[in-house]
Scaffold this active site. Structure first.
Site, mmCIF file in Angstrom:
data_model
loop_
_atom_site.group_PDB
_atom_site.id
_atom_site.type_symbol
_atom_site.label_atom_id
_atom_site.label_comp_id
_atom_site.label_asym_id
_atom_site.label_seq_id
_atom_site.Cartn_x
_atom_site.Cartn_y
_atom_site.Cartn_z
ATOM 1 C CG HIS A 79 -1.858 -1.161 1.258
ATOM 2 N ND1 HIS A 79 -2.627 -1.458 2.360
ATOM 3 C CD2 HIS A 79 -2.157 -2.119 0.335
ATOM 4 C CE1 HIS A 79 -3.342 -2.538 2.120
ATOM 5 N NE2 HIS A 79 -3.063 -2.966 0.902
ATOM 6 C CG HIS A 261 -7.440 -2.904 -1.890
ATOM 7 N ND1 HIS A 261 -6.899 -1.892 -1.131
ATOM 8 C CD2 HIS A 261 -6.731 -4.026 -1.588
ATOM 9 C CE1 HIS A 261 -5.921 -2.384 -0.393
ATOM 10 N NE2 HIS A 261 -5.796 -3.676 -0.647
ATOM 11 C CG ASP A 265 -3.307 -5.183 -3.116
ATOM 12 O OD1 ASP A 265 -2.891 -4.316 -2.329
ATOM 13 O OD2 ASP A 265 -4.154 -6.042 -2.803
ATOM 14 C CG HIS A 288 -0.346 -9.704 -2.386
ATOM 15 N ND1 HIS A 288 -0.093 -8.398 -2.721
ATOM 16 C CD2 HIS A 288 -1.302 -9.663 -1.418
ATOM 17 C CE1 HIS A 288 -0.850 -7.600 -1.997
ATOM 18 N NE2 HIS A 288 -1.594 -8.346 -1.204
ATOM 19 C CG HIS A 367 46.939 -22.394 -27.648
ATOM 20 N ND1 HIS A 367 45.612 -22.080 -27.606
ATOM 21 C CD2 HIS A 367 47.270 -22.727 -26.381
ATOM 22 C CE1 HIS A 367 45.155 -22.188 -26.370
ATOM 23 N NE2 HIS A 367 46.146 -22.577 -25.601
#
Length: 466
Positions: A79, A261, A265, A288, A367
């Site tokens: 929040h 709301h 979130d 969440h 090499h």
């Protein structure tokens, strides 16, 4: 239009209780410098540890979002973070003397009020937006959760919820710009179903709940005895079920307050990505856990894009800053040990050079016969020579100086270098040069792939001093 980072003009103080612990919380929001981000400081713990608001530090999403670092945690951060996002605040140090952000009335309204009371200050650094340029999706088929991000020139969010409840029904909420947050979303309170409330009480949670900070949806037939029991738990003389199917503890501020709301979130959880967003987010049945999973997906994309953006671009048709002849006037190295052919970029703290690896290199004879591979130690030498250009190009009479290794650390060889490859050598100073000593990070690329990387420490020494 350029947008600049913002912080608070002065410290704001907020006092309340933690929803689940019931502990009193004193929280102070302090101004912070550019690129500080959001960081929590637990003043009640030894050493006052700091926990960055980072999605990678999320440890629990059961009844809110909890972040933790080295044993220090902060719960119910969403929040407060949503309030920062909604007001365009980028940098804040949040001090609190308890493990939870205070729940207040279950919304972000009190946080918005405190921030505005403290005032907002614009800083001298641009906001570092992450602009969503292609679709990003997340899905949980078993729970019918879907979250989608698509390109947009502003931060837009739409949320749809459906709990298969005859009381709550289907709801949606949306904002066309995050600037609408304060007026449209910030005062929307958290909600829960009555059966969830009872379970939380049984598990000794929501000690800070007093029926003033949540909408309670009654999704079953409730007897008078059960209501009396609930009233006793929360020190209420009486609670009843309204016609709308919610307890009479609060009045709805909006018909779709639960959906609003959930949008709050989403904003708070996605703030844990660590950068402001430009894009349109559409979330169906979010929670969440899904929000955090989606945030981690976006952060992983940001990391991947950052790596790609760090890869130097080499255009062979473009004239170099220093060609082979100019390089030999700066470096003491000559054939067959000069391992930098061009310098294509040079700044105060970095240099980018080119090494064209051909089959005519003398080291390929041994090499390895029939399987030519550039030795890793010679890649490190190429790093050193490119770094030497960075150190010596502004020195008077560079031919009078040499550079010597003092240390090589964190060496990694990730891809084989063969004849025909073009090595792009990028060297960057890790700290200012002091007393002729420099520390550099070297990365060698073949196209967009890393061939090798290392941290080198070297010293510039006049030849007569050797």
């Amino acid at each position: 239009m350029i947008q600049y980072q913002k912080t608070l003009k002065k410290t704001a103080e907020i006092n309340g209780v933690g929803l689940h612990t019931g502990q009193k919380v004193s929280m102070r929001l302090h101004p912070a410098p550019v690129n500080h981000g959001y960081k929590f400081k637990r003043t009640d713990l030894e050493g006052s540890p700091i926990i960055p608001a980072d999605v990678d530090l999320v440890t629990d999403v059961s009844r809110g979002t909890t972040i933790e670092l080295n044993g220090a945690s902060v719960s119910t951060v969403e929040h407060l973070l949503a309030a920062f996002v909604g007001l365009g605040i980028d940098n804040v140090l949040i001090e609190l003397d308890a493990p939870e952000v205070p729940i207040m009335d279950g919304s972000a309204a009190e946080f918005v009020k405190a921030i505005k009371s403290a005032g907002v200050e614009e800083l001298e650094e641009e906001r570092n937006f992450f602009e969503i340029d292609s679709n990003i999706s997340y899905e949980e088929k078993d729970r019918k959760v879907e979250i989608l991000a698509v390109p947009s020139d502003t931060y837009k969010v739409t949320v749809m919820i459906d709990y298969n409840s005859p009381v709550l029904g289907n709801q949606h909420a949306s904002i066309e710009d995050v600037k609408e947050f304060e007026e449209q979303i910030s005062s929307s309170r958290t909600f829960c179903f009555l059966h969830e409330l009872e379970q939380l009480v049984e598990h000794n949670l929501i000690k800070g709940g007093d029926l003033n900070n949540a909408i309670v949806v009654v999704d079953k037939v409730v007897t008078d005895e059960e209501l009396d029991h609930l009233a006793g738990l929360f020190n209420r003389p009486k609670v009843e079920v309204k016609q709308e199917g919610i307890l009479n503890n609060v009045d709805l501020r909006y018909p779709n307050e639960p959906a609003r709301h959930k949008l709050l979130d989403v904003l708070g959880d996605l703030a844990l990505i660590g950068r402001p967003l430009k894009g349109k987010i559409t979330a169906s049945r979010p929670g969440h856990a899904a929000n955090i999973a989606f945030a981690k997906k976006i952060k992983a994309l940001i990391k991947d894009r950052k790596k790609k953006n760090e890869v130097p671009v080499y255009d062979p048709s473009k004239a170099p800053l220093f060609d082979n002849v100019a390089i030999q006037k700066i470096l003491p190295h000559k054939y067959p040990f000069l391992l930098v052919d061009k310098i294509i970029e040079l700044t105060k703290d970095s240099v980018t050079g080119i090494k064209n690896v051909t089959v005519n290199e003398p080291f390929f004879q041994g090499h390895f016969p029939g399987n030519p591979v550039m030795p890793g130690v010679l890649q490190l030498e190429a790093f050193a020579q490119a770094g030497g250009i960075l150190l010596l190009h502004e020195v008077d009479e560079p031919a009078n100086y040499d550079t010597y290794f003092l240390m090589i650390d964190r060496v990694k060889f990730k891809n084989v270098v063969r004849p025909g490859d073009t090595l792009i050598l990028k060297m960057k100073l890790l700290s200012p040069i002091r007393r002729g000593i420099c520390e550099m990070k070297g990365t060698a690329y073949i196209g967009d792939k890393i061939a090798s990387e290392a941290v080198l420490v070297a010293k510039i020494i006049r030849k007569e001093q050797v």
